[in-house]
Design a protein around this motif. Structure first.
Motif, PDB file in Angstrom:
ATOM      1  N   GLY A 165       0.779  -1.225   0.000  1.00 43.63           N
ATOM      2  CA  GLY A 165       0.000   0.000   0.000  1.00 43.63           C
ATOM      3  C   GLY A 165       0.815   1.282   0.000  1.00 43.63           C
ATOM      4  N   GLU A 166       2.116   1.175   0.213  1.00 42.31           N
ATOM      5  CA  GLU A 166       2.965   2.369   0.214  1.00 42.31           C
ATOM      6  C   GLU A 166       3.141   2.874  -1.227  1.00 42.31           C
ATOM      7  OE1 GLU A 166       4.035   3.955   2.759  1.00 42.31           O
ATOM      8  OE2 GLU A 166       3.619   2.534   4.376  1.00 42.31           O
ATOM      9  N   GLU A 167       3.250   4.195  -1.374  1.00 37.83           N
ATOM     10  CA  GLU A 167       3.383   4.787  -2.709  1.00 37.83           C
ATOM     11  C   GLU A 167       4.657   4.337  -3.413  1.00 37.83           C
ATOM     12  OE1 GLU A 167       3.030   8.990  -2.637  1.00 37.83           O
ATOM     13  OE2 GLU A 167       0.955   8.994  -1.904  1.00 37.83           O
ATOM     14  N   TRP A 168       5.690   4.026  -2.645  1.00 42.02           N
ATOM     15  CA  TRP A 168       6.974   3.656  -3.248  1.00 42.02           C
ATOM     16  C   TRP A 168       7.071   2.164  -3.569  1.00 42.02           C
ATOM     17  CZ3 TRP A 168       9.472   0.073  -0.209  1.00 42.02           C
ATOM     18  CH2 TRP A 168       9.115   0.037   1.147  1.00 42.02           C
ATOM     19  N   TYR A 169       6.000   1.410  -3.282  1.00 44.82           N
ATOM     20  CA  TYR A 169       6.017  -0.052  -3.453  1.00 44.82           C
ATOM     21  C   TYR A 169       4.965  -0.445  -4.478  1.00 44.82           C
ATOM     22  CZ  TYR A 169       6.015  -4.996  -2.018  1.00 44.82           C
ATOM     23  OH  TYR A 169       6.117  -6.377  -1.970  1.00 44.82           O
ATOM     24  N   LEU A 170       5.407  -1.075  -5.572  1.00 48.40           N
ATOM     25  CA  LEU A 170       4.509  -1.419  -6.673  1.00 48.40           C
ATOM     26  C   LEU A 170       4.516  -2.923  -6.921  1.00 48.40           C
ATOM     27  CD1 LEU A 170       2.668  -0.525  -9.008  1.00 48.40           C
ATOM     28  CD2 LEU A 170       4.741  -0.205 -10.399  1.00 48.40           C
ATOM     29  N   GLU A 171       3.380  -3.564  -6.724  1.00 49.26           N
ATOM     30  CA  GLU A 171       3.213  -4.985  -7.019  1.00 49.26           C
ATOM     31  C   GLU A 171       2.644  -5.115  -8.425  1.00 49.26           C
ATOM     32  OE1 GLU A 171       2.066  -7.558  -3.401  1.00 49.26           O
ATOM     33  OE2 GLU A 171       0.976  -5.679  -3.106  1.00 49.26           O
ATOM     34  N   VAL A 172       3.332  -5.861  -9.279  1.00 51.08           N
ATOM     35  CA  VAL A 172       2.944  -5.905 -10.688  1.00 51.08           C
ATOM     36  C   VAL A 172       2.309  -7.222 -11.122  1.00 51.08           C
ATOM     37  CG1 VAL A 172       4.621  -4.162 -11.366  1.00 51.08           C
ATOM     38  CG2 VAL A 172       5.302  -6.567 -11.368  1.00 51.08           C
ATOM     39  N   GLY A 173       2.415  -8.266 -10.310  1.00 55.12           N
ATOM     40  CA  GLY A 173       1.799  -9.540 -10.665  1.00 55.12           C
ATOM     41  C   GLY A 173       2.335 -10.137 -11.950  1.00 55.12           C
ATOM     42  N   GLN A 174       3.629  -9.994 -12.179  1.00 59.76           N
ATOM     43  CA  GLN A 174       4.257 -10.461 -13.412  1.00 59.76           C
ATOM     44  C   GLN A 174       5.411 -11.411 -13.117  1.00 59.76           C
ATOM     45  OE1 GLN A 174       3.176  -9.754 -16.488  1.00 59.76           O
ATOM     46  NE2 GLN A 174       1.575  -8.354 -15.783  1.00 59.76           N
ATOM     47  N   GLY A 175       5.854 -12.115 -14.173  1.00 62.54           N
ATOM     48  CA  GLY A 175       7.032 -12.958 -14.052  1.00 62.54           C
ATOM     49  C   GLY A 175       8.283 -12.118 -13.902  1.00 62.54           C
ATOM     50  N   MET A 176       9.423 -12.794 -13.748  1.00 65.60           N
ATOM     51  CA  MET A 176      10.654 -12.093 -13.406  1.00 65.60           C
ATOM     52  C   MET A 176      11.162 -11.201 -14.528  1.00 65.60           C
ATOM     53  SD  MET A 176      12.439 -11.907 -10.605  1.00 65.60           S
ATOM     54  CE  MET A 176      12.346 -10.142 -10.823  1.00 65.60           C
ATOM     55  N   SER A 177      11.149 -11.672 -15.755  1.00 65.17           N
ATOM     56  CA  SER A 177      11.694 -10.854 -16.834  1.00 65.17           C
ATOM     57  C   SER A 177      10.871  -9.588 -17.038  1.00 65.17           C
ATOM     58  CB  SER A 177      11.781 -11.659 -18.141  1.00 65.17           C
ATOM     59  OG  SER A 177      10.498 -12.105 -18.543  1.00 65.17           O
ATOM     60  N   LYS A 178       9.555  -9.691 -16.975  1.00 59.13           N
ATOM     61  CA  LYS A 178       8.703  -8.502 -17.119  1.00 59.13           C
ATOM     62  C   LYS A 178       8.899  -7.557 -15.939  1.00 59.13           C
ATOM     63  CE  LYS A 178       5.094 -10.506 -20.041  1.00 59.13           C
ATOM     64  NZ  LYS A 178       3.648 -10.813 -20.170  1.00 59.13           N
ATOM     65  N   THR A 179       9.077  -8.129 -14.744  1.00 62.19           N
ATOM     66  CA  THR A 179       9.311  -7.294 -13.566  1.00 62.19           C
ATOM     67  C   THR A 179      10.610  -6.508 -13.711  1.00 62.19           C
ATOM     68  OG1 THR A 179       8.091  -8.845 -12.158  1.00 62.19           O
ATOM     69  CG2 THR A 179       9.590  -7.323 -11.052  1.00 62.19           C
ATOM     70  N   LEU A 180      11.635  -7.155 -14.234  1.00 64.98           N
ATOM     71  CA  LEU A 180      12.909  -6.466 -14.455  1.00 64.98           C
ATOM     72  C   LEU A 180      12.754  -5.326 -15.468  1.00 64.98           C
ATOM     73  CD1 LEU A 180      15.297  -9.539 -14.448  1.00 64.98           C
ATOM     74  CD2 LEU A 180      15.558  -7.523 -12.984  1.00 64.98           C
ATOM     75  N   ARG A 181      11.989  -5.561 -16.515  1.00 65.20           N
ATOM     76  CA  ARG A 181      11.795  -4.500 -17.508  1.00 65.20           C
ATOM     77  C   ARG A 181      11.017  -3.318 -16.922  1.00 65.20           C
ATOM     78  NH1 ARG A 181      11.375  -9.197 -20.861  1.00 65.20           N
ATOM     79  NH2 ARG A 181      13.088  -9.235 -22.367  1.00 65.20           N
ATOM     80  N   ILE A 182      10.053  -3.613 -16.054  1.00 70.41           N
ATOM     81  CA  ILE A 182       9.308  -2.541 -15.395  1.00 70.41           C
ATOM     82  C   ILE A 182      10.236  -1.755 -14.468  1.00 70.41           C
ATOM     83  CG2 ILE A 182       7.449  -2.028 -13.749  1.00 70.41           C
ATOM     84  CD1 ILE A 182       5.978  -4.490 -14.921  1.00 70.41           C
ATOM     85  N   ALA A 183      11.103  -2.476 -13.754  1.00 68.90           N
ATOM     86  CA  ALA A 183      12.067  -1.805 -12.875  1.00 68.90           C
ATOM     87  C   ALA A 183      12.985  -0.889 -13.684  1.00 68.90           C
ATOM     88  CB  ALA A 183      12.882  -2.835 -12.101  1.00 68.90           C
ATOM     89  N   LEU A 184      13.391  -1.347 -14.861  1.00 65.65           N
ATOM     90  CA  LEU A 184      14.225  -0.517 -15.729  1.00 65.65           C
ATOM     91  C   LEU A 184      13.460   0.729 -16.178  1.00 65.65           C
ATOM     92  CD1 LEU A 184      16.704   0.025 -17.530  1.00 65.65           C
ATOM     93  CD2 LEU A 184      15.640  -1.444 -19.254  1.00 65.65           C
ATOM     94  N   GLU A 185      12.232   0.513 -16.645  1.00 64.23           N
ATOM     95  CA  GLU A 185      11.419   1.624 -17.156  1.00 64.23           C
ATOM     96  C   GLU A 185      11.187   2.686 -16.083  1.00 64.23           C
ATOM     97  OE1 GLU A 185       6.759   2.312 -18.481  1.00 64.23           O
ATOM     98  OE2 GLU A 185       7.648   0.310 -18.647  1.00 64.23           O
ATOM     99  N   LYS A 186      10.972   2.240 -14.835  1.00 63.87           N
ATOM    100  CA  LYS A 186      10.648   3.165 -13.756  1.00 63.87           C
ATOM    101  C   LYS A 186      11.863   3.547 -12.912  1.00 63.87           C
ATOM    102  CE  LYS A 186       5.794   1.825 -13.404  1.00 63.87           C
ATOM    103  NZ  LYS A 186       5.321   3.172 -13.846  1.00 63.87           N
ATOM    104  N   GLN A 187      13.043   3.059 -13.315  1.00 67.46           N
ATOM    105  CA  GLN A 187      14.285   3.360 -12.604  1.00 67.46           C
ATOM    106  C   GLN A 187      14.158   2.969 -11.122  1.00 67.46           C
ATOM    107  OE1 GLN A 187      15.859   7.274 -13.357  1.00 67.46           O
ATOM    108  NE2 GLN A 187      15.457   7.165 -15.548  1.00 67.46           N
TER     109      GLN A 187
END
Length: 223
Positions: A165-187
């Motif tokens: 629920g914290e603003e700085w914490y984002l749960e994406v419900g994705q596999g690892m490779s997609k999660t890594l790409r999201i982390a890259l996109e959002k720095q």
């Protein structure tokens, strides 16, 4: 890495060949973690296995929790997962008949070059998680009840932080490779297994770096 891949191929091939001799079913279903699929292991080992045994293997790649549930329903012949406590409990309860350690991987914290929480090179993973929380630096969670997600939750619990629920914490419900790409996109930061990280494209690894490695390795098991 080439030697490691060869050893993994040998281990998986002989484990599967022992469990499913040539007179077994023509098609078997393997419920696997996305981390194992993302590593490229299946595309190397399955042609060898299928040529040796004549058995086709259908891989269903999901998080560890989902893979175990597929196995419990009887919709998979074998599961490759990494949540040892859950696996042993399910074997004890009779959902699975056997369990074997198959190969090893380890967790790392990956993050953008900017590293706002200043965790690069830290020797204690829990301290790194604390610094991320204190800095309210964006953290991307798989949020899918996979083995990696459960490991991440255990790290937050160990430092007494509930990030949900914290603003700085984002749960994406994705596999690892997609999660890594999201982390890259959002720095942002994320917890990942090393195997999936190393399988990512150069552009991902050039900007999303391994920042903390002081996390014990884990086993991928066959049940």
């Amino acid at each position: 890495m080439k030697l490691l891949k060869v050893l993994l191929l040998i281990a998986l091939f002989f484990s599967l060949a022992t469990m499913f001799p040539a007179y077994a079913e023509e098609v078997i279903v393997c419920a696997s973690t996305t981390s194992t699929q993302n590593s490229g292991l299946f595309e190397h080992i399955l042609p060898i296995f299928e040529k040796k045994t004549g058995i086709k293997v259908k891989v269903v790649a999901v998080g560890t929790g989902a893979a175990l549930e597929i196995g419990k329903r009887g919709d998979a012949d074998v599961a490759l997962v990494h949540a040892k406590d859950d696996e042993l409990k399910m074997v004890q309860e009779g959902w699975f008949t056997d369990r074997h350690d198959l190969m090893y991987n380890d967790f790392i914290i990956a993050g953008h070059n900017t590293d706002p929480a200043k965790i690069k090179g830290m020797k204690e993973a829990q301290t790194a998680f604390r610094k991320i929380a204190d800095a309210k630096a964006l953290f991307i969670s798989r949020g899918d009840q996979s083995g990696t997600h459960k490991k991440e939750l255990s790290m937050w619990k160990a430092i007494g932080v509930n990030p949900a629920g914290e603003e700085w914490y984002l749960e994406v419900g994705q596999g690892m490779s997609k999660t890594l790409r999201i982390a890259l996109e959002k720095q942002a930061y994320t917890l990942t297994d090393r195997g999936t990280y190393l399988s990512m494209e150069d552009n991902v690894r050039n900007e999303l770096k391994i920042l903390v490695e002081a996390i014990p390795r884990f086993s991928t098991s066959m049940v």
